[in-house]
Motif scaffolding. Structure first.
Motif, short mmCIF file in Angstrom:
data_model
loop_
_atom_site.label_atom_id
_atom_site.label_comp_id
_atom_site.label_asym_id
_atom_site.label_seq_id
_atom_site.Cartn_x
_atom_site.Cartn_y
_atom_site.Cartn_z
N THR A 283 0.75 -1.27 -0.04
CA THR A 283 0.03 -0.15 0.10
C THR A 283 0.91 1.22 0.07
O THR A 283 0.25 2.36 -0.54
N ARG A 284 2.18 1.00 0.60
CA ARG A 284 2.92 2.26 0.43
C ARG A 284 3.88 2.62 -0.59
O ARG A 284 4.77 3.41 -0.58
N ARG B 54 -4.26 1.36 14.03
CA ARG B 54 -3.30 2.01 13.00
C ARG B 54 -4.25 2.74 12.04
O ARG B 54 -3.78 3.89 11.69
N SER C 215 -5.23 4.57 3.24
CA SER C 215 -4.58 3.09 3.06
C SER C 215 -2.90 3.21 3.01
O SER C 215 -2.59 2.56 3.68
N GLU C 216 -2.60 4.30 2.38
CA GLU C 216 -0.97 4.44 2.10
C GLU C 216 -0.48 5.01 3.45
O GLU C 216 0.56 4.41 4.00
N ALA C 217 -1.26 5.69 4.23
CA ALA C 217 -0.53 6.35 5.62
C ALA C 217 -0.66 5.20 6.50
O ALA C 217 0.33 5.17 7.21
N ALA C 218 -1.46 4.40 6.62
CA ALA C 218 -1.43 3.20 7.52
C ALA C 218 -0.81 1.91 7.20
O ALA C 218 -0.55 1.48 8.14
N GLY C 219 -0.61 1.92 5.98
CA GLY C 219 0.02 0.86 5.41
C GLY C 219 -0.71 -0.22 5.31
O GLY C 219 -0.29 -1.44 5.75
N LEU C 220 -2.19 -0.28 5.10
CA LEU C 220 -3.06 -1.08 5.07
C LEU C 220 -3.77 -1.41 3.82
O LEU C 220 -3.94 -0.25 3.30
N PRO C 221 -4.13 -2.39 3.20
CA PRO C 221 -4.79 -2.36 1.91
C PRO C 221 -6.35 -1.98 2.16
O PRO C 221 -6.84 -1.72 3.37
N MET C 222 -6.77 -1.33 1.14
CA MET C 222 -8.34 -0.69 1.02
C MET C 222 -9.28 -1.32 1.89
O MET C 222 -10.26 -0.92 2.61
#
Lengths: 429, 429
Positions: free
Chosen positions: A85-86, B372, B389-396
């Protein structure tokens, strides 16, 4: 993995730089996957967008199981999805270059200078450590190694942001004294106790020492909190600032708690100066205990909310009570036989509290009989040996022998046939 | 040895009264000889002026050896000589009669009311306990039994004469709260912490309770120190004053230290509120530990000389850190399963310090993923799920699921397609 210069290959450094952006601290499968597949291959796998091969999945799964990860934590495909995701954020080479220009760089486990004490974190060890050492023209990679904490010559001094004058004084004074003995002080760069400890370490530092080490929860490119900007810049001159988060990362609560494990693992021991009943400083203490490092806590007034967390540690954990820098030296020296540890501030074998602890007085060191005779003597007048025999409950020959001994020690004096104490030495305990 | 009334024979009482005059506390062969030969026969032997029979000597010697006395301490002829020196002072019947008139008497081990917890002192147990309970017309022997410390319902609160305001406050408050819960407070009647503890116990006492118990180093007929005369008289109304020394005895240093063992043995546990590095209060603590009683110590400023002895105990002995009356209840309750012990001031199972001690915040109790996501949300603005999603590093999918759960908990809110935190809950630990 590292050449004769002691530094790892550039490709490995770039891969770990990228991975430290993709994988959040505490995501335990990340470092394990890197350990099994290597940094470059892990990054490639994430970037490829494809799933892992069955072989890869098996190897990582086995290592993860051996490290005690839960079935859920072990799922590599799900992890790859998280880490992807990042991907848009990765600008690794540029990130390293711009940090280099402002006096920083990236340390990775493959470097000779990597602080080996982090291995004690097991699967929770960081993927890399971003650092900053200077603002000048110097090469940060040549400055960093000497400034990293030596396994046995550094102590974490931590505590609440809401500190009292008392806590600030203790933190500053103990850090100053430890630094004066060549010990590095590790803390979190926060307001309150952290800042007082950093300041003390800078004030007490030896000419050639590297007393101050701050571990941040966010990136080393922007100092947090802003109010400690000057202090953190002063640390650049006399120490090092570390973070496992890449430049640009914001400090989140999760990252503060994860950061605490690095402070605990880098130091030979952790001392909590002031902490409320619930405080992040306690999490640092517990991280230290989890990896077998000694923990100390400073006592305070039972009415001070800022000492409640310290008292809690002292009541319910093996944390040792700390009253000064010498106690801290004893705490960490007792733990390991690190040959590099500086000699203690006072003899390491601390004075035991003996069963008959009592005020030092004229009768210290006297035998039982002589003491009884001395104490049976009137304080401000004199008496005869026969009255003394009755008062002390001892036969005449013993009383006369005792008086002679006491006279030789100048504790008693004779006036004609009467005896009295020399001076006023009324002792009570 | 005692009739149906629960009281021992008068002849035994008179014999022990005399013996308590002849034999100094700490003279370990005394109580042993009395145990072997009986009180009357021991007194007769001393008064007779003759040596012991070979049989007597053998029986006493064997008991003394079994109790661990040294060869020198075991010598009965030498002991008889010691004990004879005070024979001229014995006026036993008169002594008992005059003390009775001022509200006192003598308790002996043969009495049903004798505090059995003193047995734990082994060979160091006292020959007798002189007591005072009243100044009026009442029969002291009918008043005393109820006022003696119950094995599990009394706590020793002791400390230095040189106390700080802080120490005085802690001693007074904890003693008051314990007394309010029906616990008797035992102390030494001295200035400073002792007096503060006695006062607290009197101030907090229940209507029908006997909260205050003072053990003196000298005779109970004259109160020492004189400045505490009013306080000690107040204790007569609501408790009892004890001493192993007969009326007329002066408090000597030796007797203060011996007295401390009685305080330790009478109480279920001993708490030191303030003590200097060398202090008699530490000797009470060590006596308590020697006989397996729990010991507590109150922390204070590391800069306070009056807390140095407490910190010493906490560093080098198993003494438990005490912050309030509830901690003391826990200290003594944990020790034994005394059925008479009053219910604790707070749940006995104290809150353990968990590994992730942290400030209570909005995210307490959230799962890893939701936490998170929450933390990746900007604090004062809003963001889109894809940025999140990007900030948390988790998929959508995980982010959207998490946002729904957080919305249900009212931690986040949606504005159009953007999400933000509800209120300001920036948490940092």
């Amino acid at each position: 993995m590292c050449d004769t210069s002691g530094w790892a290959a550039t490709s490995t450094r770039h891969a770990r730089a990228g991975l430290s952006r993709l994988i959040e601290p505490g995501d335990l499968l990340g470092p394990l996957t890197v350990e099994v597949l290597g940094a470059e291959q892990t990054l490639e796998l994430i970037a490829s967008g494809t799933g892992p091969t069955p072989q890869e999945q098996q190897r990582v799964g086995e290592a993860a199981e051996a490290s005690g990860l839960t079935a859920r934590q072990r799922r590599l495909p799900a992890a790859l999805q998280r880490w992807r995701t990042r991907l848009p954020q990765i600008r690794d080479t540029q990130m390293l270059r711009s940090l280099y220009r402002c006096g920083g760089g990236l340390l990775i486990p493959e470097d000779a200078a990597w602080p080996r004490q982090l291995n004690d974190l097991g699967p929770a060890q960081p993927l890399a450590l971003w650092f900053r050492v200077a603002a000048g023209d110097s090469d940060p990679y040549s400055l960093a190694p000497a400034r990293l904490p030596q396994a046995g010559r550094s102590v974490a001094v931590v505590g609440s942001r809401e500190m009292t004058d008392y806590g600030g004084k203790v933190a500053w004074e103990t850090a100053r004294e430890l630094a004066a003995h060549g010990v590095s002080i590790i803390s979190g760069g926060a307001y309150g106790i952290d800042a007082a400890a950093h300041r003390g370490s800078l004030d007490g530092a030896q000419e050639d020492g590297w007393p101050a080490l701050a571990v941040l929860a966010g990136g080393v490119d922007r100092f947090y909190p802003a109010g400690n900007d000057r202090l953190l810049h002063a640390i650049l001159d006399r120490g090092i600032i570390l973070s496992e988060m890449p430049p640009g990362s914001a400090p989140t609560r999760h990252r503060f708690l994860q950061r605490n494990r690095l402070i605990a693992a880098l130091a030979a021991g952790t001392v909590v100066v002031e902490a409320r009943w619930r405080s992040g400083a306690l999490s640092t203490a517990h991280h230290a205990m989890d990896i077998g490092r000694p923990v100390g806590a400073v006592p305070g007034s039972v009415y001070s909310a800022s000492s409640a967390g310290c008292h809690r540690l002292l009541r319910h954990t093996p944390a040792q009570l700390i009253t000064d820098a010498a106690d801290i030296m004893e705490l960490v020296a007792a733990d390991g036989a690190d040959p590099g540890w500086p000699p203690g501030l006072r003899p390491a074998a601390s004075a035991a509290v003996t069963g008959d602890a009592e005020s030092r007085s004229a009768t210290d060191g006297l035998g039982e009989v002589d003491r009884r005779i001395f104490e049976a003597l009137p304080v401000r007048s004199t008496t005869t040996p026969s009255r003394l025999s009755e008062a002390a409950g001892l036969p005449m020959p013993q009383v006369l022998g005792g008086l002679t001994r006491l006279e030789r020690k100048r504790l008693v004096h004779r006036t004609g046939g009467r005896w009295g104490r020399t001076g006023h030495q009324l002792g009570r305990t």
